[in-house]
Motif scaffolding. Sequence first.
Motif, mmCIF file in Angstrom:
data_model
loop_
_atom_site.group_PDB
_atom_site.id
_atom_site.type_symbol
_atom_site.label_atom_id
_atom_site.label_comp_id
_atom_site.label_asym_id
_atom_site.label_seq_id
_atom_site.Cartn_x
_atom_site.Cartn_y
_atom_site.Cartn_z
ATOM 1 N N LEU A 105 0.701 -1.245 -0.172
ATOM 2 C CA LEU A 105 -0.061 0.014 -0.034
ATOM 3 C C LEU A 105 0.721 1.331 0.148
ATOM 4 C CD1 LEU A 105 -2.558 -1.105 2.731
ATOM 5 C CD2 LEU A 105 -3.118 -0.701 0.286
ATOM 6 N N ASN A 106 0.546 2.335 -0.794
ATOM 7 C CA ASN A 106 1.120 3.497 -0.755
ATOM 8 C C ASN A 106 1.252 4.232 0.671
ATOM 9 O OD1 ASN A 106 2.413 5.797 -1.143
ATOM 10 N ND2 ASN A 106 1.332 6.071 -3.281
ATOM 11 N N PHE A 109 -0.740 7.824 1.204
ATOM 12 C CA PHE A 109 -2.325 7.934 1.266
ATOM 13 C C PHE A 109 -3.107 7.271 2.067
ATOM 14 C CE2 PHE A 109 -0.345 9.292 -2.965
ATOM 15 C CZ PHE A 109 -0.874 10.203 -3.195
ATOM 16 N N ASN A 113 -8.511 6.783 0.649
ATOM 17 C CA ASN A 113 -8.064 7.242 -0.637
ATOM 18 C C ASN A 113 -7.658 6.161 -1.595
ATOM 19 O OD1 ASN A 113 -6.144 8.128 -2.610
ATOM 20 N ND2 ASN A 113 -6.368 10.259 -1.655
ATOM 21 N N GLN A 114 -6.862 5.165 -0.968
ATOM 22 C CA GLN A 114 -6.681 4.085 -2.058
ATOM 23 C C GLN A 114 -7.588 3.196 -2.537
ATOM 24 O OE1 GLN A 114 -2.391 2.478 -1.256
ATOM 25 N NE2 GLN A 114 -2.525 3.927 0.251
ATOM 26 N N LEU A 115 -8.796 3.000 -1.372
ATOM 27 C CA LEU A 115 -9.576 2.123 -1.641
ATOM 28 C C LEU A 115 -10.681 2.685 -2.927
ATOM 29 C CD1 LEU A 115 -11.013 0.285 1.418
ATOM 30 C CD2 LEU A 115 -11.456 -0.865 -0.819
ATOM 31 N N GLU A 117 -9.952 5.064 -4.797
ATOM 32 C CA GLU A 117 -9.495 5.165 -6.226
ATOM 33 C C GLU A 117 -9.674 3.699 -6.889
ATOM 34 O OE1 GLU A 117 -5.176 6.858 -6.677
ATOM 35 O OE2 GLU A 117 -4.941 4.428 -7.067
ATOM 36 N N ALA A 118 -9.452 2.865 -6.186
ATOM 37 C CA ALA A 118 -9.882 1.242 -6.790
ATOM 38 C C ALA A 118 -11.093 1.274 -7.358
ATOM 39 C CB ALA A 118 -9.264 0.091 -5.936
ATOM 40 N N TYR A 153 -3.771 5.827 7.815
ATOM 41 C CA TYR A 153 -2.597 5.471 7.066
ATOM 42 C C TYR A 153 -2.065 4.188 7.154
ATOM 43 C CZ TYR A 153 -2.450 10.324 5.733
ATOM 44 O OH TYR A 153 -2.724 11.571 5.428
ATOM 45 N N MET A 166 -5.995 -4.852 1.530
ATOM 46 C CA MET A 166 -5.624 -5.295 -0.089
ATOM 47 C C MET A 166 -6.895 -6.224 -0.532
ATOM 48 S SD MET A 166 -2.969 -4.169 -1.067
ATOM 49 C CE MET A 166 -2.458 -5.156 -2.365
ATOM 50 N N MET A 169 -9.748 -4.150 -1.355
ATOM 51 C CA MET A 169 -9.628 -3.349 -2.659
ATOM 52 C C MET A 169 -9.682 -4.245 -3.789
ATOM 53 S SD MET A 169 -6.586 -0.559 -2.406
ATOM 54 C CE MET A 169 -5.180 -1.431 -3.146
ATOM 55 N N TYR B 232 3.953 -1.091 -4.059
ATOM 56 C CA TYR B 232 2.790 -0.279 -3.911
ATOM 57 C C TYR B 232 2.432 0.261 -5.399
ATOM 58 C CZ TYR B 232 5.838 3.633 -2.918
ATOM 59 O OH TYR B 232 6.912 4.643 -2.995
ATOM 60 N N THR B 235 0.729 -2.450 -7.071
ATOM 61 C CA THR B 235 -0.683 -2.504 -6.541
ATOM 62 C C THR B 235 -1.573 -1.683 -7.407
ATOM 63 O OG1 THR B 235 0.044 -2.937 -4.542
ATOM 64 C CG2 THR B 235 -2.036 -2.258 -4.824
ATOM 65 N N LYS B 239 -4.700 -2.219 -9.941
ATOM 66 C CA LYS B 239 -5.886 -1.786 -9.787
ATOM 67 C C LYS B 239 -6.791 -1.226 -11.236
ATOM 68 C CE LYS B 239 -5.276 0.732 -5.727
ATOM 69 N NZ LYS B 239 -5.284 2.318 -5.032
ATOM 70 N N LEU B 245 -2.020 8.717 -13.795
ATOM 71 C CA LEU B 245 -2.194 8.507 -12.199
ATOM 72 C C LEU B 245 -1.036 7.776 -11.471
ATOM 73 C CD1 LEU B 245 -4.688 8.913 -10.464
ATOM 74 C CD2 LEU B 245 -5.059 6.507 -10.490
ATOM 75 N N LYS B 249 0.397 10.871 -9.146
ATOM 76 C CA LYS B 249 -0.194 10.756 -7.858
ATOM 77 C C LYS B 249 0.735 9.958 -7.156
ATOM 78 C CE LYS B 249 -3.924 9.225 -5.134
ATOM 79 N NZ LYS B 249 -5.207 8.608 -5.102
ATOM 80 N N HIS B 250 0.935 8.771 -7.460
ATOM 81 C CA HIS B 250 1.618 7.650 -6.455
ATOM 82 C C HIS B 250 3.119 7.873 -6.485
ATOM 83 C CE1 HIS B 250 -2.057 5.626 -5.184
ATOM 84 N NE2 HIS B 250 -2.543 5.667 -6.317
ATOM 85 N N LYS B 253 4.738 11.838 -5.542
ATOM 86 C CA LYS B 253 4.705 12.144 -4.062
ATOM 87 C C LYS B 253 5.708 11.371 -3.130
ATOM 88 C CE LYS B 253 1.109 13.461 -0.324
ATOM 89 N NZ LYS B 253 0.127 12.977 0.253
ATOM 90 N N ASN B 254 5.970 10.053 -3.647
ATOM 91 C CA ASN B 254 6.857 9.253 -2.719
ATOM 92 C C ASN B 254 8.344 9.972 -3.373
ATOM 93 O OD1 ASN B 254 6.015 7.151 -1.139
ATOM 94 N ND2 ASN B 254 4.554 6.977 -2.683
ATOM 95 N N PRO B 329 2.932 11.090 6.290
ATOM 96 C CA PRO B 329 2.177 11.051 7.410
ATOM 97 C C PRO B 329 2.927 10.266 8.460
ATOM 98 C CG PRO B 329 1.277 9.390 6.228
ATOM 99 C CD PRO B 329 2.223 10.307 5.152
#
Lengths: 338, 333
Positions: A105-106, A109, A113-115, A117-118, A153, A166, A169, B232, B235, B239, B245, B249-250, B253-254, B329
């Motif tokens: 998982l990122n 986020f 947010n990640q769910l 998005e999916a 998070y 996961m 998702m 990730y 992942t 999706k 994106l 996005k992913h 940021k990282n 975070p």
Amino acid sequence: MSEIVLELKELHTHFFTDNGEIPAANGVSIKVHKGEVVGIVGESGSGKSVTSLSIMQLIPSPPGRIVSGEINFKGENLVRSSEKRMKKLRGNEISMIFQEPMTSLNPLFTIGNQLIEAIRIHQKITKKESRQKAIKMLKLVGIPRADAIVDEYPHQLSGGMRQRVMIAMAMSCDPELLIADEPTTALDVTIQAQILDLMRNLNKKENTAILLITHDLGVVAEICDRVVVMYAGQVVEQGTTREILKNPQHPYSQGLIKSLPKIHEREQKLYSIPGIVPKPKTGGIGCNFAPRCEFAFERCFHEAPELYSLEDNRKSRCFLHDNNEGEVKKHAKSDIES
Amino acid sequence: MVSYIIRRLLMMVPVLIGMTLITFSIVHLIPGNPAQVILGETANQTAIENLEESMGLNEPYLNQYGLYVKDLLQGDLGTSLRSNAEISAEIWPYIAATFELTIFAMLFAVFIGVNAGIISAWKQNSWFDFLAMLFALIGVSIPVFWLALMEQWIFAQELGWFPAYGRQDNRDPMAPITYFYVLDSLIHLDFSRTGTILKHLVLPSIALGTIPMAIIARMTRSSMLEVMKSDYIRTVRAKGSGQFLIIYKHALKNAMIPVLTVIGLQAGVLLGGAILTETIFSWPGIGRYVFEAINYRDYPVIQSGILVVAFIFVIINLVVDILYKIIDPRINY
Ligand SMILES: Nc1ncnc2c1ncn2[C@@H]1O[C@H](COP(=O)(O)OP(=O)(O)O)[C@@H](O)[C@H]1O
Ligand code: SF4
Ligand SMILES: [Mg+2]
């Protein structure tokens, strides 16, 4: 049996590296029916992940490429599908979860947010509705405090919880097929059992077919209807879980089962198959398992065995099933049974 | 978040004390009698004694330092020996000039650097990647003064696209308010002047921003390539999400976390490089203010200039740390 959801036909996925061509999936054929749970077992390096990533068309390229074969998903050959079409299928009709819940998982986020998005990649619903759906999915996979967790998070959750996220998702768009690549390997035993339970329940409730990849026959015994045993990029045996566990035909499967810890017998030392998994290679001659096989005979070092069909829809890639090898076979059989 | 900022501000205290210790020592590290050095070989004894008296040079060091910090806390930076004016009253236009230039150089460096890095990573081994990394390699090794002179020669003298000197058209100066000229011209609603002022900013910003830009581009590229391999990102692909994106996005940021560190460090390099750039482009900033003070041995101004530059650097790094916290975070100290 009911209709076929996924059918791999002679899949060849090769990696082209500086050290030559590696046939990581070397002619793999597998069928998964609607609502069925099929396990792929084999030691690490046998090509299980490569096979599953090939289905998703997510093989890192370069160096990897699907060289030949078919991946038929509900009658559509994915090898020929465009990237645009694949994006529609991934996460929607075919979902995948991975071995490492800690890193899958990122970290930057929120779970929500990640769910969301999916969900929103595939469904045209509002942010608010998708948030409700996300919370519903978290509850479905047994996450307590779903309303709060949705705004947390990944680093705030344990490995088991993250794997549940996961799964939530992966299930959020009601896929036809869920591919789970070693979903419990990184988790400790009690959590493992819970996650397997969850997957079995989702399989029953939503009738989602599952292709479960693992190196652990114990996991297979828990939830799989059928098993495919892989060795060095090839399928060496397949059949129903019951039959394979009770009466393995291929010497490699026999070794795998012998090395399972037994609850009733207090054995001092666990059996392990001697030698290591060879790197799959092109142009090798003979049976891939020959160097480690206790039944290997002359022919095994010169000729590669085909996948012999046996009774009850079983298959095994070993010369011992060749009717012309009657003598050897008898000899080996008595060895196994003793 | 608030408690994080407060803790971060408290962590600045020792840094600030260290800074004042260094600037305070400057006067006392000069070999010989500071007053003598400041006034020159030919100064007479009374002048030296008067100066020692007015600068408090006869007091014990500890008292002098105490007085220095007390004055600083009240916003008193001392008196310029050259102009006899309060430094705090005359330094602001210089600070604003340097700050404005630094901001534009940084915007240029970050915008071009980050985007070039992203596209290079996205289209790894393409001709764009190859060219961008070649430019980045040239960019980090190019001497700033040479780049500045070349810019002036090509874009000011030969092509006449941009002015070579100053912050604005000096035949028609503007009534300053904040001394951030772009801002001031906007406050005056004098947009044609904004254009002129922006044109003046172009060449010095590029000269100052090129090295940070090149470093940021390389950092962004390698950071993006690293992140793109992570679980990730796989992942997100699984999706069914598109490349845009995934990257913007992913991955971005990282990837920005290590880049942010570089940006913070480069801000220091930028401020250090300002003296050279400001001199070549006649930019009336803090660099030039200090540079001229050195010629006049105007120590209070030198001290203040260094202190101000160091302070700006500390502030930029405070902002960088707050950005870390906003992005990541997991940060919790
Ligand atoms: N990115 C890669 N580059 C080169 N070879 C690879 C790559 N990924 C996998 N392989 C090859 O494929 C073989 C099978 O890998 P994998 O499918 O991950 O095994 P497992 O059964 O443990 O999941 C490995 O032994 C390796 O030789
Ligand atoms: S073909 Fe020969 S070497 Fe291969 S598994 Fe069978 S007996 Fe063993
Ligand atoms: Mg694997």
